[in-house]
Structures are given as structure tokens and as C-alpha cells.
Design a protein around this motif. Structure first.
Motif, PDB file in Angstrom:
ATOM      1  N   UNK A 247       9.203  -7.463  11.960  1.00 49.74           N
ATOM      2  CA  UNK A 247       9.936  -8.565  12.323  1.00 49.74           C
ATOM      3  C   UNK A 247      11.022  -8.085  13.324  1.00 49.74           C
ATOM      4  N   UNK A 248      11.862  -7.346  12.553  1.00 49.52           N
ATOM      5  CA  UNK A 248      13.040  -6.592  13.367  1.00 49.52           C
ATOM      6  C   UNK A 248      12.622  -5.950  14.807  1.00 49.52           C
ATOM      7  N   UNK A 249      11.589  -5.139  14.586  1.00 48.05           N
ATOM      8  CA  UNK A 249      11.291  -4.195  15.794  1.00 48.05           C
ATOM      9  C   UNK A 249      10.710  -5.430  16.862  1.00 48.05           C
ATOM     10  N   UNK A 250       9.832  -6.272  16.421  1.00 49.47           N
ATOM     11  CA  UNK A 250       9.442  -7.147  17.420  1.00 49.47           C
ATOM     12  C   UNK A 250      10.399  -7.962  18.063  1.00 49.47           C
ATOM     13  N   UNK A 251      11.437  -8.103  17.389  1.00 41.50           N
ATOM     14  CA  UNK A 251      12.438  -9.057  18.070  1.00 41.50           C
ATOM     15  C   UNK A 251      13.082  -8.163  19.001  1.00 41.50           C
ATOM     16  N   UNK A 252      13.459  -6.857  18.849  1.00 45.09           N
ATOM     17  CA  UNK A 252      13.861  -5.723  19.715  1.00 45.09           C
ATOM     18  C   UNK A 252      12.875  -5.784  20.869  1.00 45.09           C
TER      19      UNK A 252
ATOM     20  N   UNK B 152       9.248  -0.815  22.750  1.00 43.70           N
ATOM     21  CA  UNK B 152       7.974  -0.873  23.157  1.00 43.70           C
ATOM     22  C   UNK B 152       7.283   0.507  23.035  1.00 43.70           C
ATOM     23  N   UNK B 153       8.208   1.452  23.655  1.00 40.81           N
ATOM     24  CA  UNK B 153       7.659   2.812  23.806  1.00 40.81           C
ATOM     25  C   UNK B 153       7.418   3.583  22.473  1.00 40.81           C
ATOM     26  N   UNK B 154       8.352   3.318  21.629  1.00 41.72           N
ATOM     27  CA  UNK B 154       8.292   4.071  20.265  1.00 41.72           C
ATOM     28  C   UNK B 154       7.967   2.930  19.186  1.00 41.72           C
ATOM     29  N   UNK B 155       7.216   1.992  19.420  1.00 43.86           N
ATOM     30  CA  UNK B 155       6.840   0.992  18.570  1.00 43.86           C
ATOM     31  C   UNK B 155       6.338   1.549  17.216  1.00 43.86           C
ATOM     32  N   UNK B 156       5.383   2.422  17.393  1.00 46.68           N
ATOM     33  CA  UNK B 156       4.639   2.936  15.803  1.00 46.68           C
ATOM     34  C   UNK B 156       5.572   3.602  15.201  1.00 46.68           C
ATOM     35  N   UNK B 157       6.379   4.532  15.760  1.00 47.76           N
ATOM     36  CA  UNK B 157       7.623   5.099  15.030  1.00 47.76           C
ATOM     37  C   UNK B 157       8.545   4.174  14.503  1.00 47.76           C
ATOM     38  N   UNK B 158       8.823   3.067  15.151  1.00 46.95           N
ATOM     39  CA  UNK B 158      10.072   2.233  14.495  1.00 46.95           C
ATOM     40  C   UNK B 158       9.470   1.473  13.491  1.00 46.95           C
ATOM     41  N   UNK B 159       8.253   1.342  13.398  1.00 40.70           N
ATOM     42  CA  UNK B 159       7.441   0.236  12.576  1.00 40.70           C
ATOM     43  C   UNK B 159       7.522   0.812  11.115  1.00 40.70           C
ATOM     44  N   UNK B 160       7.643   2.344  11.151  1.00 40.28           N
ATOM     45  CA  UNK B 160       7.519   3.069   9.894  1.00 40.28           C
ATOM     46  C   UNK B 160       8.859   3.157   9.296  1.00 40.28           C
TER      47      UNK B 160
END
Length: 327
Positions: free
Chosen positions: A186-191, A173-181
């Protein structure tokens, strides 16, 4: 908001108005000018108390604060009854944030059937971000408390669900934008959604009914910290197979992205359990839809061993949680 105690009208509309009464044990709850709560206690019961400061996250801090305290009580074999909240907020906090945080608190309390008993809310320049300190109250029959000292050599060690759930959810949640890159959305949203698993009340009830020697919710310091505290509290050695410790691939990927050790990452939502009948308890948990794994045993030796195939290492004293190193 101005420094000092909340104005009465703010306290009423944004804090007290969000809180409902639902436990028959609560004879007097929160109110203006009411500094103490009053609880009824059965003749053959005792109260179990817990206290926690919530500092690892601001996002979803309301639900996190309730889950973490309720989990502490559940690890002692107690049924959570209520919480007292001390909420310290910096001056730049908006009232709408406070109201939403209290709604989050109340929603979680409703789901766990516990109650906000009272507390204190203040605006202060001593803190730079919202801080919630929670005191929890639970009830248990006399003589049925579960203590870490109950773990004995030869007892099996079980981990429920997966380690690193809490830390993974916070980081995602805190590093959402970085992880989307770097990872699929869907992987990030699951986390991010791992916070749905934060409560260990279901497994604690099954474990207590089954018969356990010790329980410990895996929080700050991760599974390595919990194992050390388990061994220290009982004065036993440990023999643990690292490959058997359950972890989600989402946690592995998120931790690899930031160079973190998932075994030292906040893991609320996962319970460490000691029992003389490990295989039977694992079956009981899985029959209830709760994943569980037998990861090792307590021993009569002083060593706390971590096995990884043919490699053997020794468990160190708890280190600072990996989440603090990142955030």
C-alpha cells in the motif's frame, strides 16, 4: 514500425483521431499536410511560450509531457491554451503504444482544458527510447506576466504540496517489484499515485489572484535547483529552513532505499512562490485544499543559506537530477 515519417494511415488512426478540438482560440489545428497551427489573440493579451523535452520516463510519458509544459506556463501567470508535440520513436515501437500514449496526452489535455495544436511524429534510429518534445502556448493579459525577477528582498518563499512528487512516482513505477520486497504494498502504491498531483495550475491561479512576485515550478534538480534558479533570476539571497520544506514520508523512504537526495529529485507538482504576503497566501491555498508551507525569505545579501536547526550550509549550484543517477 519503419524508419521515417509515420504512414498517413497510422497518423490518422493513432494520432489525429485521438485529438479533440476544445479551445476557441484555435482557428486551425493538426491535420495531414498541415505544418502550422493558427491561434486567435485578444487585443489586450500576449502569448507565453514554453518548450520541454521529456526524457526522465517512458511510462506515462504522455501525461508527464503535458503537465510539465502546462506547469511552466502557469508559473508565468499564463492560462495554458495548447501544445505542439514532436514525437521521436525508435523502430521497435508498436503502433498500439503510440495510440495509447496519444490517448494519455488527450486525456490530460481534456482535464486541463488545453488542446493539441499539431507537431511532428517520426520513427528514427537516432533515439533508443520514445522522446517527446513539447512546445506550449499560454495566454495572459498584457503587463500581468509573472517573472522570476519580480522576487525582492523581504518577500516570503512558499512551497505548495510536497517536493519530490514526480521523481517518487516515476521510481515507484519503474522499480515496483524491488520496492514491494522492502516496503508495504500500500505504501508503494501510494507513491506510484503521486502523479495525480502533477498539475500546479490550481495553485498558480490562486497565487496570481492573491498577488505574487515570482513563481517557479519545481522540476529537474528538485527544490535545491529551483531555489538556486529563483535567487539567480532575481539577483537576491535566500534564507531557507530545511525542516519547513514539505515532503511525504513515501518520498523519504523511496529515496533512502536507493541512496538519493529528495531535495535534488524531480518535483513537478510542487510550486515555489515568492510573495510579500506569505502567511495570507498559505491560508488561501489551504482554504482551497492545497497544502502549502512558508519555508523562508529572500534577502538583500549574496548568500543563499539553508538552515537545519543550528546547522547552516550554503546552497550549491544545481546538480544533475537524482533520477538520472538511478535510472
Amino acid at each position: 514500425m519503419k524508419i521515417g515519417k509515420l504512414p498517413e494511415q497510422v497518423l490518422l488512426r493513432s494520432v489525429l483521431k485521438q485529438v479533440e478540438h476544445r479551445r476557441e482560440e484555435v482557428l486551425m489545428g493538426p491535420g495531414v499536410g498541415q505544418d502550422c497551427a493558427v491561434l486567435g489573440l485578444g487585443p489586450d493579451e500576449v502569448f507565453v511560450l514554453s518548450a520541454d523535452p521529456i526524457t526522465g520516463t517512458v511510462r506515462d510519458i504522455g501525461s508527464h509531457s503535458i503537465h510539465i509544459t502546462a506547469n511552466d506556463l502557469a508559473a508565468s501567470g499564463a492560462e495554458p491554451v495548447g501544445v505542439m508535440l514532436t514525437v521521436l520513436l525508435p523502430g521497435q515501437t508498436e503502433e498500439v503504444w503510440l495510440r495509447e500514449m496519444m490517448r494519455d496526452v488527450e486525456e490530460t489535455c481534456r482535464a486541463l482544458h488545453i488542446e493539441v495544436l499539431g507537431g511532428h511524429t517520426e520513427i528514427t534510429d537516432v533515439v533508443k527510447q520514445p522522446l517527446i518534445c513539447v512546445a506550449g502556448v499560454g495566454r495572459v493579459k498584457k503587463g500581468q506576466q509573472v517573472l522570476t525577477s519580480g522576487l525582492k528582498p523581504g518577500h516570503d518563499l512558499i512551497v505548495t504540496k510536497w517536493i519530490a512528487l514526480e521523481g517518487t512516482s516515476i521510481i515507484a513505477k519503474e522499480r515496483e517489484k524491488e520496492l514491494y520486497e522492502v516496503l508495504p504494498k500500500g505504501f508503494v502504491d501510494t507513491a506510484k499515485g503521486f502523479d495525480q498531483y502533477l498539475s500546479v495550475l490550481p495553485e498558480s491561479r490562486i497565487a496570481v489572484a492573491h498577488g505574487v512576485s515570482a513563481m517557479h515550478d519545481i522540476t529537474e534538480g528538485g527544490i535545491f535547483g529551483a531555489l538556486w534558479e529563483f535567487g539567480e533570476g532575481a539577483g537576491v539571497g535566500l534564507d531557507v529552513d530545511l525542516k519547513k520544506i514539505p515532503i511525504r514520508q513515501e518520498s523519504v523512504e523511496v529515496c533512502e532505499r536507493y541512496g538519493l537526495n529528495p531535495y535534488m529529485l524531480m518535483s513537478s507538482g510542487s510550486m515555489l512562490i515568492g510573495t510579500s504576503r506569505g502567511a495570507a497566501l498559505v491560508r488561501a491555498l489551504e482554504d482551497a485544499g492545497i497544502p502549502a508551507a512558508l519555508i523562508g525569505q529572500a534577502t538583500d545579501k549574496a548568500d543563499r543559506i539553508l538552515r537545519n536547526g543550528d546547522e547552516i550550509r550554503y546552497l550549491d549550484r544545481p546538480q544533475s537530477d537524482e533520477l538520472y543517477r538511478l535510472l
